[in-house]
Design a protein around this motif. Sequence first.
Motif, PDB file in Angstrom:
ATOM      1  N   ALA A   6       0.587  -0.660   0.130  1.00 12.47           N
ATOM      2  CA  ALA A   6       0.356   0.057  -0.405  1.00 12.47           C
ATOM      3  C   ALA A   6       0.671   1.011  -0.065  1.00 12.47           C
ATOM      4  N   ARG A   7       2.373   1.385   0.402  1.00 12.86           N
ATOM      5  CA  ARG A   7       2.564   2.338   0.849  1.00 12.86           C
ATOM      6  C   ARG A   7       3.894   3.105  -0.869  1.00 12.86           C
ATOM      7  N   TYR A   8       3.194   1.485  -1.296  1.00 10.34           N
ATOM      8  CA  TYR A   8       3.746   2.350  -3.284  1.00 10.34           C
ATOM      9  C   TYR A   8       2.581   2.717  -4.253  1.00 10.34           C
ATOM     10  N   LYS A   9       1.007   2.257  -3.856  1.00  7.20           N
ATOM     11  CA  LYS A   9       0.370   2.756  -4.685  1.00  7.20           C
ATOM     12  C   LYS A   9      -0.097   3.947  -4.853  1.00  7.20           C
ATOM     13  N   ASP A  10       0.504   5.485  -4.181  1.00  8.95           N
ATOM     14  CA  ASP A  10       0.680   6.320  -4.521  1.00  8.95           C
ATOM     15  C   ASP A  10       1.783   7.235  -5.246  1.00  8.95           C
ATOM     16  N   LEU A  11       2.799   6.148  -5.618  1.00  4.92           N
ATOM     17  CA  LEU A  11       4.432   6.643  -5.949  1.00  4.92           C
ATOM     18  C   LEU A  11       4.164   6.582  -7.564  1.00  4.92           C
ATOM     19  N   ARG A  12       4.546   7.925  -7.948  1.00  6.01           N
ATOM     20  CA  ARG A  12       4.888   7.562  -9.682  1.00  6.01           C
ATOM     21  C   ARG A  12       6.202   6.828 -10.355  1.00  6.01           C
ATOM     22  N   ILE A  13       6.489   6.302 -11.087  1.00  2.45           N
ATOM     23  CA  ILE A  13       7.488   5.326 -11.397  1.00  2.45           C
ATOM     24  C   ILE A  13       7.115   5.476 -12.951  1.00  2.45           C
ATOM     25  N   LEU A  14       8.932   5.836 -13.273  1.00  6.26           N
ATOM     26  CA  LEU A  14       8.771   6.008 -14.611  1.00  6.26           C
ATOM     27  C   LEU A  14       9.725   5.120 -15.478  1.00  6.26           C
ATOM     28  N   VAL A  15       9.233   4.676 -16.238  1.00  2.66           N
ATOM     29  CA  VAL A  15      10.083   3.091 -16.852  1.00  2.66           C
ATOM     30  C   VAL A  15      10.989   3.346 -18.546  1.00  2.66           C
ATOM     31  N   GLY A  28       5.786  -5.366 -15.138  1.00  7.45           N
ATOM     32  CA  GLY A  28       5.198  -6.331 -13.944  1.00  7.45           C
ATOM     33  C   GLY A  28       5.335  -6.711 -12.916  1.00  7.45           C
ATOM     34  N   LEU A  29       7.025  -6.678 -12.503  1.00  3.56           N
ATOM     35  CA  LEU A  29       7.815  -7.217 -11.107  1.00  3.56           C
ATOM     36  C   LEU A  29       7.682  -5.185 -10.054  1.00  3.56           C
ATOM     37  N   LEU A  30       6.755  -4.510 -10.968  1.00  6.11           N
ATOM     38  CA  LEU A  30       6.604  -3.424  -9.830  1.00  6.11           C
ATOM     39  C   LEU A  30       4.901  -3.220  -9.793  1.00  6.11           C
ATOM     40  N   ARG A  31       4.507  -3.557 -10.623  1.00  5.99           N
ATOM     41  CA  ARG A  31       3.072  -4.031  -9.860  1.00  5.99           C
ATOM     42  C   ARG A  31       2.895  -5.127  -8.859  1.00  5.99           C
ATOM     43  N   GLN A  32       3.436  -6.319  -9.495  1.00  7.41           N
ATOM     44  CA  GLN A  32       3.706  -6.802  -7.453  1.00  7.41           C
ATOM     45  C   GLN A  32       4.316  -6.172  -6.812  1.00  7.41           C
ATOM     46  N   ILE A  33       5.022  -5.073  -6.712  1.00  8.45           N
ATOM     47  CA  ILE A  33       5.560  -4.761  -5.849  1.00  8.45           C
ATOM     48  C   ILE A  33       4.452  -3.943  -4.725  1.00  8.45           C
TER      49      ILE A  33
END
Length: 137
Positions: A6-15, A28-33
């Motif tokens: 839950a602590r990652y759900k509002d963080l934006r990440i760019l690949v 996919g790995l990022l979604r699993q995290i």
Amino acid sequence: MIDDSARYKDLRILVIEDESFSRRIICGLLRQIGFNLIEEASDGEQGFRETLRTRPQAVLCDIHMEPLDGLGYLSKLRDYAGPEIAATPVIFLTADKQQETVISAKQLKVDGYLVKPVSLASLKQRLDALLKFHNLI
């Protein structure tokens, strides 16, 4: 056990990755995290535009891309006039482990360097350290 995703759900990440297959695996790995806000770009130039547009909390970036590679992206990012954007945390995620490349990345103030293929555990560990260092989690 408490799910800490839950602590990652509002963080934006760019690949930023030119190979679509690799990009899908990383996303996919990022979604699993636990990341939900995942932006994608296929080269450094598009990645730079996405960085300005979406203001990610972290960037995962390949090095060898055309027309602008990862080192060029990072150089352009660090030279940007806006200090908040220029300080965007970047982790290189690349198959290139040559000493010259690693040294160049360090000189450009990369925040992390992971060699592909990367495991879910090592990616999460590196992102956790980076996000904690920047007080984002």
